[in-house]
Motif scaffolding. Structure first.
Motif, PDB file in Angstrom:
ATOM      1  N   LEU A 165       0.795  -1.159  -0.037  1.00  0.00           N
ATOM      2  CA  LEU A 165      -0.105  -0.173  -0.057  1.00  0.00           C
ATOM      3  C   LEU A 165       0.857   1.106   0.000  1.00  0.00           C
ATOM      4  O   LEU A 165       1.751   1.151   0.726  1.00  0.00           O
ATOM      5  CB  LEU A 165      -0.822  -0.116   1.447  1.00  0.00           C
ATOM      6  CG  LEU A 165      -1.998   1.036   1.484  1.00  0.00           C
ATOM      7  CD1 LEU A 165      -2.867   0.719   0.130  1.00  0.00           C
ATOM      8  CD2 LEU A 165      -2.699   0.915   2.672  1.00  0.00           C
ATOM      9  N   ASN A 166       0.696   2.040  -0.853  1.00  0.00           N
ATOM     10  CA  ASN A 166       1.751   3.407  -0.995  1.00  0.00           C
ATOM     11  C   ASN A 166       1.144   4.812  -0.844  1.00  0.00           C
ATOM     12  O   ASN A 166      -0.319   4.849  -1.237  1.00  0.00           O
ATOM     13  CB  ASN A 166       1.888   3.349  -2.395  1.00  0.00           C
ATOM     14  CG  ASN A 166       3.013   4.536  -2.697  1.00  0.00           C
ATOM     15  OD1 ASN A 166       2.536   5.478  -3.346  1.00  0.00           O
ATOM     16  ND2 ASN A 166       4.141   4.542  -2.489  1.00  0.00           N
ATOM     17  N   LEU A 167       1.458   5.493   0.098  1.00  0.00           N
ATOM     18  CA  LEU A 167       1.110   6.820   0.313  1.00  0.00           C
ATOM     19  C   LEU A 167       1.993   7.966  -0.015  1.00  0.00           C
ATOM     20  O   LEU A 167       3.024   7.660  -0.057  1.00  0.00           O
ATOM     21  CB  LEU A 167       0.759   6.880   1.831  1.00  0.00           C
ATOM     22  CG  LEU A 167      -0.496   6.072   2.304  1.00  0.00           C
ATOM     23  CD1 LEU A 167      -0.495   6.230   3.767  1.00  0.00           C
ATOM     24  CD2 LEU A 167      -1.704   6.359   1.685  1.00  0.00           C
ATOM     25  N   PHE A 168       1.511   9.006  -0.184  1.00  0.00           N
ATOM     26  CA  PHE A 168       2.409  10.404  -0.354  1.00  0.00           C
ATOM     27  C   PHE A 168       2.595  10.888   1.003  1.00  0.00           C
ATOM     28  O   PHE A 168       1.474  11.314   1.992  1.00  0.00           O
ATOM     29  CB  PHE A 168       1.708  11.323  -1.180  1.00  0.00           C
ATOM     30  CG  PHE A 168       1.436  10.721  -2.577  1.00  0.00           C
ATOM     31  CD1 PHE A 168       2.283  10.052  -3.263  1.00  0.00           C
ATOM     32  CD2 PHE A 168       0.335  11.270  -3.388  1.00  0.00           C
ATOM     33  CE1 PHE A 168       2.049   9.599  -4.627  1.00  0.00           C
ATOM     34  CE2 PHE A 168      -0.118  10.918  -4.622  1.00  0.00           C
ATOM     35  CZ  PHE A 168       0.889  10.042  -5.127  1.00  0.00           C
TER      36      PHE A 168
ATOM     37  N   ALA B 241      -4.958  -1.401   8.205  1.00  0.00           N
ATOM     38  CA  ALA B 241      -5.256  -2.568   6.996  1.00  0.00           C
ATOM     39  C   ALA B 241      -3.804  -3.452   7.147  1.00  0.00           C
ATOM     40  O   ALA B 241      -4.145  -4.692   6.536  1.00  0.00           O
ATOM     41  CB  ALA B 241      -5.073  -1.904   5.680  1.00  0.00           C
ATOM     42  N   ARG B 242      -2.906  -2.996   7.641  1.00  0.00           N
ATOM     43  CA  ARG B 242      -1.852  -3.955   8.014  1.00  0.00           C
ATOM     44  C   ARG B 242      -1.166  -4.798   6.583  1.00  0.00           C
ATOM     45  O   ARG B 242      -1.325  -5.970   6.671  1.00  0.00           O
ATOM     46  CB  ARG B 242      -1.871  -4.659   9.079  1.00  0.00           C
ATOM     47  CG  ARG B 242      -0.905  -5.124   9.610  1.00  0.00           C
ATOM     48  CD  ARG B 242      -1.208  -6.113  11.003  1.00  0.00           C
ATOM     49  NE  ARG B 242      -0.109  -6.703  11.388  1.00  0.00           N
ATOM     50  CZ  ARG B 242       0.084  -7.464  12.607  1.00  0.00           C
ATOM     51  NH1 ARG B 242      -0.848  -7.501  13.395  1.00  0.00           N
ATOM     52  NH2 ARG B 242       1.016  -7.976  12.763  1.00  0.00           N
ATOM     53  N   PRO B 243      -0.926  -4.065   5.440  1.00  0.00           N
ATOM     54  CA  PRO B 243      -0.653  -4.789   4.312  1.00  0.00           C
ATOM     55  C   PRO B 243       0.864  -5.379   4.732  1.00  0.00           C
ATOM     56  O   PRO B 243       1.473  -4.914   5.782  1.00  0.00           O
ATOM     57  CB  PRO B 243      -0.536  -3.839   3.355  1.00  0.00           C
ATOM     58  CG  PRO B 243      -0.114  -2.446   3.962  1.00  0.00           C
ATOM     59  CD  PRO B 243      -0.845  -2.695   5.364  1.00  0.00           C
ATOM     60  N   ALA B 244       1.277  -6.304   3.814  1.00  0.00           N
ATOM     61  CA  ALA B 244       2.684  -6.916   4.058  1.00  0.00           C
ATOM     62  C   ALA B 244       3.643  -5.658   3.966  1.00  0.00           C
ATOM     63  O   ALA B 244       4.754  -5.755   4.660  1.00  0.00           O
ATOM     64  CB  ALA B 244       2.957  -8.228   2.950  1.00  0.00           C
TER      65      ALA B 244
END
Ligand SMILES: Cc1cc2nc3c(=O)[nH]c(=O)nc-3n(C[C@H](O)[C@H](O)[C@H](O)COP(=O)(O)O)c2cc1C
Length: 359
Positions: free
Chosen positions: A67-70, A123-126
């Motif tokens: 999951l990617n954020l700015f 959400a706790r993605p890898a």
């Protein structure tokens, strides 16, 4: 196979780049199911929608994804007069071009990073990946406490070092060739346009965490070349834009194979932040008043234009982000593309081994 890929349980050193606005749960799951690391670009997504998207990815795959954020402040100061002038010019442009949409003042210029970050933790993605800045020590601790692997984006060696010092598990170096927004945060984007063939070995020498290569990688040969230069994995964005699972507008997908490299340029006028894409009619007509506005203010103001252009099939007015090698794109389902990339990588390795004795 790099130890980084093994650590994540990947079958190949391939990351599908997060692309806010273009990556879908379907694309992410297809790449992860095919053995790579799918990444959801959630930079423009509100917290609840992030949780919904992650639930959808999990309904489609049990494999690791990112999951990617700015990394941005929660609020932005802006000159109301400059906004009013920009709105006037953008509205006039849309009227002249026959688009019915008009600008409006949004309740906020962008989703609040702190809300998005809380959703990410829940959400706790890898894997969590970030662009535009470095997270703070408390945020890094929060992610590591949840066993989330952290990848930072760097456009220079100094930025790669900043991520390594912050405790990132890996850094993705974004060469000047790369499509989409520049991830730069310690330099002006114009000063940080380093080609991947230079940036990658420099970063590999400078930091002791795995380095992921991004920028202009469109096939398995280029993946292998990046690995030869020390990359633990390759991150491909534009290559996945034309997949049926990508949310890129139809006009954008149609224009990618026709892109000539000299038309692929860095543009500030859509969002207020330098990003690489096709030099089209909007770039030629860019409203003067809008050009001084910062990200994400201008990004929010041009959103109605970009949405209307997508609906009208007007690629000439759309932000058609892409990397310099865009015309090498192969429109096909993501799982087939991953298999093809890996075949090409295998073949390239074999032909290199075979030719070693001849020179
Ligand atoms: C349409 C588009 C959107 C992008 N959005 C993001 C994003 O949300 N977050 C991010 O870290 N990188 C983003 N990127 C940059 C990619 O992570 C990567 O650096 C780039 O795609 C690599 O170059 P390539 O497009 O030539 O493969 C985006 C790239 C594209 C083409």
């Amino acid at each position: 196979m790099s130890s980084f890929a093994r650590r994540l349980g990947l079958e190949c050193p391939l990351v599908q780049a997060p692309m806010a606005g273009a990556t879908t749960p379907e694309l992410v799951a297809a790449v992860s199911n095919a053995g790579g690391l799918g990444s959801l670009g959630a930079g423009y997504t509100e917290a609840q929608a992030i949780l919904d998207d992650v639930a959808r990815v999990r309904s489609l795959t049990g494999r690791p994804f990112a999951l990617n954020l700015f990394v941005l402040p929660d609020a932005f100061a802006v000159d109301p007069l400059a906004v009013a002038r920009a709105r006037e010019e953008l509205d006039a442009l849309m009227a002249r071009e026959g688009l019915e949409a008009r600008t409006s003042l949004p309740a906020q210029w962008a989703p609040r990073f702190s809300d998005q970050f809380a959703a990410l933790c829940e959400a706790r993605p890898a894997v969590a990946s970030f662009a535009f800045g470095v997270i703070d020590p408390a945020q890094m601790r929060e992610l590591h406490r949840r066993d989330i692997v952290v990848i930072g984006t760097a456009t220079t060696v100094r930025e790669a070092r900043a991520w390594a010092a912050a405790g990132a598990d890996a850094v993705c170096v974004q060469g000047a060739e790369a499509g989409g927004h520049r991830g730069s945060f310690l330099h002006e984007a114009e000063d940080a346009m380093i080609g991947l063939f230079a940036l990658l070995p420099l970063a590999v020498r400078a930091v002791d965490i795995p380095v992921i290569a991004a920028g202009g990688i469109m096939d398995g040969r280029a993946m292998l070349a990046a690995e030869v230069l020390g990359a633990a994995a390759s991150q491909l964005g534009t290559a996945f834009l034309a997949c049926p699972e990508s949310a890129a507008a139809a006009a954008w997908k149609r224009d990618l194979p026709l892109a000539q490299e000299h038309q692929v340029t860095t543009i500030r006028g859509f969002s207020g932040r330098a990003a690489r894409g096709l030099r089209n009619r909007f770039v030629e007509l860019m409203p003067h008043a809008a050009q001084g506005l910062p990200y994400p203010v201008l990004n929010a103001l041009t959103a109605p234009l970009r949405r209307a252009a997508a609906v009208a099939g007007r690629g000439d007015l759309l932000s058609e982000w892409c990397g310099q090698a865009a015309s090498l794109v192969r429109p096909q389902p993501a799982a087939e593309l991953v298999a093809r990339l890996l075949d090409e990588r295998r073949l390239a390795r074999r032909s290199l081994t075979a030719s070693r004795d001849t020179c």
